[in-house]
Design a protein around this motif. Structure first.
Motif, PDB file in Angstrom:
ATOM      1  N   GLU A 283     122.891   6.489  54.118  1.00  0.00           N
ATOM      2  CA  GLU A 283     123.718   7.335  54.972  1.00  0.00           C
ATOM      3  C   GLU A 283     124.678   6.513  55.814  1.00  0.00           C
ATOM      4  O   GLU A 283     125.656   7.049  56.344  1.00  0.00           O
ATOM      5  CB  GLU A 283     122.827   8.188  55.883  1.00  0.00           C
ATOM      6  N   SER A 284     124.382   5.221  55.952  1.00  0.00           N
ATOM      7  CA  SER A 284     125.229   4.367  56.778  1.00  0.00           C
ATOM      8  C   SER A 284     126.279   3.633  55.966  1.00  0.00           C
ATOM      9  O   SER A 284     127.004   2.797  56.504  1.00  0.00           O
ATOM     10  CB  SER A 284     124.356   3.349  57.527  1.00  0.00           C
ATOM     11  N   ASN A 285     126.375   3.939  54.689  1.00  0.00           N
ATOM     12  CA  ASN A 285     127.385   3.331  53.820  1.00  0.00           C
ATOM     13  C   ASN A 285     128.625   4.220  53.796  1.00  0.00           C
ATOM     14  O   ASN A 285     128.638   5.258  53.124  1.00  0.00           O
ATOM     15  CB  ASN A 285     126.825   3.156  52.418  1.00  0.00           C
ATOM     16  N   PRO A 286     129.701   3.853  54.491  1.00  0.00           N
ATOM     17  CA  PRO A 286     130.872   4.742  54.606  1.00  0.00           C
ATOM     18  C   PRO A 286     131.658   4.890  53.303  1.00  0.00           C
ATOM     19  O   PRO A 286     132.416   5.850  53.140  1.00  0.00           O
ATOM     20  CB  PRO A 286     131.715   4.073  55.689  1.00  0.00           C
ATOM     21  N   ALA A 287     131.470   3.959  52.368  1.00  0.00           N
ATOM     22  CA  ALA A 287     132.247   4.010  51.132  1.00  0.00           C
ATOM     23  C   ALA A 287     131.600   4.881  50.071  1.00  0.00           C
ATOM     24  O   ALA A 287     132.237   5.226  49.067  1.00  0.00           O
ATOM     25  CB  ALA A 287     132.436   2.597  50.579  1.00  0.00           C
ATOM     26  N   LYS A 288     130.353   5.250  50.276  1.00  0.00           N
ATOM     27  CA  LYS A 288     129.635   6.030  49.269  1.00  0.00           C
ATOM     28  C   LYS A 288     130.222   7.446  49.172  1.00  0.00           C
ATOM     29  O   LYS A 288     130.355   8.149  50.170  1.00  0.00           O
ATOM     30  CB  LYS A 288     128.156   6.091  49.640  1.00  0.00           C
ATOM     31  N   ASN A 289     130.571   7.832  47.910  1.00  0.00           N
ATOM     32  CA  ASN A 289     131.159   9.177  47.662  1.00  0.00           C
ATOM     33  C   ASN A 289     132.261   9.484  48.677  1.00  0.00           C
ATOM     34  O   ASN A 289     132.264  10.540  49.327  1.00  0.00           O
ATOM     35  CB  ASN A 289     130.085  10.263  47.714  1.00  0.00           C
ATOM     36  N   PHE A 290     133.168   8.542  48.796  1.00  0.00           N
ATOM     37  CA  PHE A 290     134.201   8.612  49.830  1.00  0.00           C
ATOM     38  C   PHE A 290     134.956   9.945  49.795  1.00  0.00           C
ATOM     39  O   PHE A 290     135.545  10.325  48.776  1.00  0.00           O
ATOM     40  CB  PHE A 290     135.175   7.451  49.656  1.00  0.00           C
ATOM     41  N   LEU A 291     134.887  10.701  50.889  1.00  0.00           N
ATOM     42  CA  LEU A 291     135.555  11.985  51.143  1.00  0.00           C
ATOM     43  C   LEU A 291     135.027  13.142  50.306  1.00  0.00           C
ATOM     44  O   LEU A 291     135.410  14.304  50.575  1.00  0.00           O
ATOM     45  CB  LEU A 291     137.075  11.870  50.920  1.00  0.00           C
ATOM     46  N   MET A 292     134.161  12.887  49.330  1.00  0.00           N
ATOM     47  CA  MET A 292     133.711  13.970  48.460  1.00  0.00           C
ATOM     48  C   MET A 292     132.877  14.980  49.238  1.00  0.00           C
ATOM     49  O   MET A 292     133.029  16.196  49.065  1.00  0.00           O
ATOM     50  CB  MET A 292     132.907  13.405  47.286  1.00  0.00           C
TER      51      MET A 292
ATOM     52  N   TYR B 239     131.834   7.764  64.893  1.00  0.00           N
ATOM     53  CA  TYR B 239     130.742   8.361  65.657  1.00  0.00           C
ATOM     54  C   TYR B 239     129.376   7.884  65.157  1.00  0.00           C
ATOM     55  O   TYR B 239     128.440   7.721  65.946  1.00  0.00           O
ATOM     56  CB  TYR B 239     130.820   9.887  65.579  1.00  0.00           C
ATOM     57  N   TRP B 240     129.231   7.622  63.865  1.00  0.00           N
ATOM     58  CA  TRP B 240     127.936   7.217  63.296  1.00  0.00           C
ATOM     59  C   TRP B 240     127.480   5.870  63.868  1.00  0.00           C
ATOM     60  O   TRP B 240     126.298   5.642  64.066  1.00  0.00           O
ATOM     61  CB  TRP B 240     128.031   7.164  61.772  1.00  0.00           C
ATOM     62  N   LYS B 241     128.425   5.014  64.151  1.00  0.00           N
ATOM     63  CA  LYS B 241     128.072   3.744  64.798  1.00  0.00           C
ATOM     64  C   LYS B 241     127.423   4.001  66.152  1.00  0.00           C
ATOM     65  O   LYS B 241     126.462   3.330  66.537  1.00  0.00           O
ATOM     66  CB  LYS B 241     129.317   2.875  64.977  1.00  0.00           C
TER      67      LYS B 241
ATOM     68  N   LEU C  88     129.645  19.097  62.194  1.00  0.00           N
ATOM     69  CA  LEU C  88     128.221  19.162  62.498  1.00  0.00           C
ATOM     70  C   LEU C  88     127.376  19.223  61.234  1.00  0.00           C
ATOM     71  O   LEU C  88     126.279  18.654  61.177  1.00  0.00           O
ATOM     72  CB  LEU C  88     127.925  20.385  63.373  1.00  0.00           C
ATOM     73  N   THR C  89     127.878  19.887  60.217  1.00  0.00           N
ATOM     74  CA  THR C  89     127.127  19.986  58.962  1.00  0.00           C
ATOM     75  C   THR C  89     126.919  18.610  58.339  1.00  0.00           C
ATOM     76  O   THR C  89     125.819  18.249  57.916  1.00  0.00           O
ATOM     77  CB  THR C  89     127.860  20.903  57.976  1.00  0.00           C
ATOM     78  N   VAL C  90     128.006  17.849  58.283  1.00  0.00           N
ATOM     79  CA  VAL C  90     127.896  16.489  57.722  1.00  0.00           C
ATOM     80  C   VAL C  90     127.000  15.624  58.605  1.00  0.00           C
ATOM     81  O   VAL C  90     126.160  14.850  58.108  1.00  0.00           O
ATOM     82  CB  VAL C  90     129.292  15.858  57.586  1.00  0.00           C
ATOM     83  N   LEU C  91     127.155  15.755  59.923  1.00  0.00           N
ATOM     84  CA  LEU C  91     126.352  14.960  60.848  1.00  0.00           C
ATOM     85  C   LEU C  91     124.866  15.260  60.670  1.00  0.00           C
ATOM     86  O   LEU C  91     124.034  14.343  60.619  1.00  0.00           O
ATOM     87  CB  LEU C  91     126.787  15.252  62.285  1.00  0.00           C
ATOM     88  N   GLN C  92     124.502  16.549  60.575  1.00  0.00           N
ATOM     89  CA  GLN C  92     123.099  16.924  60.431  1.00  0.00           C
ATOM     90  C   GLN C  92     122.504  16.387  59.129  1.00  0.00           C
ATOM     91  O   GLN C  92     121.350  15.947  59.103  1.00  0.00           O
ATOM     92  CB  GLN C  92     122.963  18.444  60.499  1.00  0.00           C
ATOM     93  N   ARG C  93     123.323  16.433  58.056  1.00  0.00           N
ATOM     94  CA  ARG C  93     122.824  15.888  56.787  1.00  0.00           C
ATOM     95  C   ARG C  93     122.560  14.383  56.903  1.00  0.00           C
ATOM     96  O   ARG C  93     121.566  13.869  56.390  1.00  0.00           O
ATOM     97  CB  ARG C  93     123.841  16.157  55.682  1.00  0.00           C
ATOM     98  N   LYS C  94     123.423  13.676  57.562  1.00  0.00           N
ATOM     99  CA  LYS C  94     123.256  12.231  57.723  1.00  0.00           C
ATOM    100  C   LYS C  94     122.046  11.910  58.613  1.00  0.00           C
ATOM    101  O   LYS C  94     121.272  10.982  58.318  1.00  0.00           O
ATOM    102  CB  LYS C  94     124.522  11.602  58.309  1.00  0.00           C
ATOM    103  N   VAL C  95     121.880  12.664  59.701  1.00  0.00           N
ATOM    104  CA  VAL C  95     120.733  12.431  60.584  1.00  0.00           C
ATOM    105  C   VAL C  95     119.431  12.714  59.848  1.00  0.00           C
ATOM    106  O   VAL C  95     118.447  11.971  59.981  1.00  0.00           O
ATOM    107  CB  VAL C  95     120.848  13.286  61.852  1.00  0.00           C
ATOM    108  N   ASN C  96     119.423  13.799  59.053  1.00  0.00           N
ATOM    109  CA  ASN C  96     118.225  14.094  58.263  1.00  0.00           C
ATOM    110  C   ASN C  96     117.894  12.945  57.303  1.00  0.00           C
ATOM    111  O   ASN C  96     116.729  12.649  57.042  1.00  0.00           O
ATOM    112  CB  ASN C  96     118.416  15.388  57.470  1.00  0.00           C
ATOM    113  N   GLY C  97     118.927  12.301  56.808  1.00  0.00           N
ATOM    114  CA  GLY C  97     118.720  11.215  55.852  1.00  0.00           C
ATOM    115  C   GLY C  97     118.036   9.995  56.448  1.00  0.00           C
ATOM    116  O   GLY C  97     117.389   9.223  55.724  1.00  0.00           O
TER     117      GLY C  97
END
Length: 693
Positions: free
Chosen positions: A436-445, A614-616, A469-478
């Motif tokens: 989830e901390s890899n910003p290049a993974k599936n870039f913008l998809m 924000y993820w940082k 918020l949807t993307v943020l929640q998915r990343k936090v869950n990860g």
């Protein structure tokens, strides 16, 4: 006394040369069993004893050395230490150990020195270590005493052999078995040398009669026990009738004294095999460092006085034996050599013995002080209980909060602040390495997909908060399991430390350790549960909304957005239609699929840059808050919760401080053992203090 004796070794302890033998010597009157020679001025001769006698200084019996009076206190001290069984404390004593093959003539040698009859018969006569203490006394009446199994049995010259047999049977049992339990025979007699010797069973390889099948192994074990200490002097009894190199006793003594520096050989039965004896004792093929003394065994009903006369005559007149140096022949010479060697050994070893006694006494006293106080009342038990809690609490404060390692310098596991920092760093690395901390993974998809699912009726190009918020929640869950797992791991480690400290501080009270362990485990379980609940709440907070007042967020977002025009141009307007575009902070990005969603590409790029910045902040917050939480929790554990939990556990029903009054069997046994050692060492110290300057 010991120091004086050492200083006199250069003179007093020089070997006493045997008195010259010559015709016309006489036995002194009024001293039964004592022989003295005629000096240059002597005149009267007893014609019937005119042939051969032993001339010694008039003031001495033939086997009573002139310096017995000086060494007697030292010998008495060593014998007292032996009687106290100081060797049980690992302190070895100077000892003359008599060894020899079976039928080598050991008993005859000892009989000649002591002037008494020892047990004789077929097979092994000496079945237990026989400690013979010979002491010259001026009284004409001998005093003989046997000591064994806490018994003292008086006997006399006529019955001493039977008394030894009875005592041996009581120690080793009837039959031909042997025992390592010693039997002490004290002989106080006019004219005997001041000596203490340990006579051991004769060596035999083949069991006979009722002897055990492993009789050789048993005898060898006893002999090796006595001759191995470097303080022991080995008196190796060899028969002139055998090849010395084949003797088992020589083989055993060479195993522990290769140079022979503490081995003296006495050669018996010289009259039975005189041929080549001179060459044997001169060539020294078996390396006897202290030399040889050849003797003649007493024959038949000869008295000891008659035997000495015959011995002197033999070594003076025999064509072969007379060639042996007179400093190497005769029981009187053997007695003087043994007294001399014994005195030198005692004087040499006594300072080390005194030092060992003092050192071991101090160690035992210190060990006793470290042991728990034996309690007799509840108030004493409560005081000790609170001391345990206080000391354990202080140890935890030092290692968990202050980072001090002096209590456990070599145990890295107990260097807690260092280990906690390492665990926290690993936790941070794990968060940042998560997918989830890899910003290049599936870039913008993901952003494009979420924007499509959250679009609504509002102004175009407006970034919906719901999508972010949807993307943020998915990343936090990860990454949500990582903080929880870390919290559990930390408290598992803290539990090990707390239990170790509790056990260390209560090791003298085994009856309480189960309760201490339970209290520690219960306490950590509660702390772990609180931490996990707190972590789950923090994770939920991160999912609930997006917020930060950290200026780095806007700074990073602006920098990232500075690449937007370049990116849009490369993806949508570049005539070459590159498959990959390189962005700072992301590396090379696959862009072919992105061309399929040109209408939301700009919004997706904006949301991606916001999320990256924000993820940082989110990851840093998860690490920083965790560090602060753990520091606070551990502080509460040490300063507040620990004492309360332990007290509640031990004061609860069925536990009770009363158990501290019941000393565990192991502690009680250890206390008794140490007290017994201290008593023995104190008595030993008193013994040696009497003869040390």
């Amino acid at each position: 006394m010991a120091r004086q004796l050492q200083e006199e070794e250069s003179g007093l302890f020089q070997p006493t040369q045997p008195a010259p033998l010559r015709r016309g010597l006489t036995r002194s009157t009024g001293m039964k069993g004592h022989w003295r020679g005629r000096g240059p001025g002597s005149s009267t001769l007893h014609q019937h004893e005119e042939e051969y006698s032993l001339e010694l200084p008039e003031q001495n019996a033939p086997i009573f050395a002139s310096y017995n009076v000086r060494i007697r206190p030292l010998l008495d001290a060593v014998d007292s230490l032996r009687h106290l069984m100081i060797t049980r404390e690992g302190i070895e004593l100077p000892t003359i150990v008599v060894v020899g093959d079976q039928s080598s003539g050991k008993s005859s040698v000892l009989e000649s020195l002591a002037g008494i009859n020892l047990p004789r018969g077929l097979g092994i006569c000496t079945r237990v270590p026989l400690i013979m203490r010979l002491q010259h006394q001026p009284l004409p009446q001998p005093e003989l005493v046997l000591k064994f199994n806490e018994k003292v049995v008086k006997t006399d010259e006529e019955h001493v052999s039977d008394a030894i047999n009875r005592a041996t049977d009581e120690i080793a049992g009837l039959g031909k078995g042997i025992s390592d339990t010693p039997l002490t025979l004290e002989v106080r007699k006019n004219g005997v040398p001041d000596l203490t010797m340990v006579d051991l069973p004769g060596i035999t390889r083949v069991p006979v009669h009722d002897q055990p099948k492993d009789i050789y192994a048993q005898i060898r074990k006893i002999i090796m026990k006595y001759i191995t200490p470097k303080e022991s002097i080995i008196l190796n009894v060899l028969s002139a009738t055998v090849d010395f190199t084949t003797c088992e006793s020589i083989s055993m003594s060479k195993m522990v004294d290769q140079t022979g520096e503490r081995t003296l050989a006495v050669v018996t039965k010289s009259d039975k095999a005189p041929e080549g004896l001179l060459e044997k004792v001169t060539a020294d093929d078996v390396n006897i460092g202290l030399g040889y003394v050849c003797v003649r065994n007493r024959i038949g009903d000869e008295s000891y006085e008659e035997a000495r006369v015959e011995e002197a005559k033999l070594f003076e007149t025999h064509p072969m034996l007379s060639k042996i140096d007179k400093s190497k022949v005769g029981v009187p010479v053997l007695a003087r050599r043994l007294v001399q060697i014994q005195a030198e050994s005692i004087a040499r070893n006594l300072p080390a013995i005194v030092k060992s006694i003092n050192e071991k006494l101090k160690l035992n006293v210190d060990e006793l002080k470290k042991m728990p106080k034996k309690m007799s009342s509840l108030s004493e038990a409560m005081t000790v209980f609170m001391q345990i809690i206080g000391s354990a609490k202080e140890s935890l404060r030092k290692i968990l909060l202050k980072g001090k390692i002096d209590e456990y310098p070599d145990e890295e596991k107990m260097h807690c602040t260092a280990r906690l920092v390492e665990m926290l760093n690993h936790y941070s690395v794990e968060l940042h390495r998560n997918a989830e901390s890899n910003p290049a993974k599936n870039f913008l998809m993901e952003e494009i997909k979420v924007l499509g699912e959250t679009k609504g009726i509002w102004l175009p190009n407006f970034l919906p908060h719901t999508a972010f918020l949807t993307v943020l929640q998915r990343k936090v869950n990860g990454i949500s399991t990582i903080p929880i797992s870390f919290a559990e791991k930390v408290w598992n480690y803290v539990e090990e430390v707390v239990i170790s400290v509790i056990m260390d501080h209560s090791h003298n009270y085994h009856q309480l350790q189960f309760s201490f362990r339970c209290a520690g485990q219960n306490l950590i379980a509660k702390m772990k549960e609180r931490s996990v609940d707190w972590v789950m709440e923090i994770v939920e907070m991160e999912k609930q909304t997006d917020y930060t007042c950290n200026p780095e967020y806007l700074s990073d977002w602006n920098k990232l957005m500075g690449q937007q025009d370049f990116f849009m141009k490369e993806v949508l307007n570049d005539e070459e239609w590159p498959s990959k575009v390189k962005l700072k902070g992301f590396g090379e990005i696959e862009v072919e699929k992105l061309r399929q969603s040109p209408h939301v590409l700009q919004q997706a790029f904006d949301m991606k840059m916001r999320m990256t910045a924000y993820w940082k902040i989110v990851l840093r917050r998860l690490v920083d808050c965790m560090a602060l939480h753990l520091q606070l929790s551990v502080s509460k554990l040490v300063n507040k919760e620990f004492e309360k939990e332990i007290v509640d556990e031990l004061m609860g029903a069925g536990s009770g401080i009363e158990r501290m009054l019941d000393e565990s069997p192991s502690v009680n046994a250890k206390r008794l053992k140490i007290n017994k050692s201290i008593e023995l060492l104190q008595k030993s110290k008193e013994v040696v203090a009497k003869i040390m300057d």
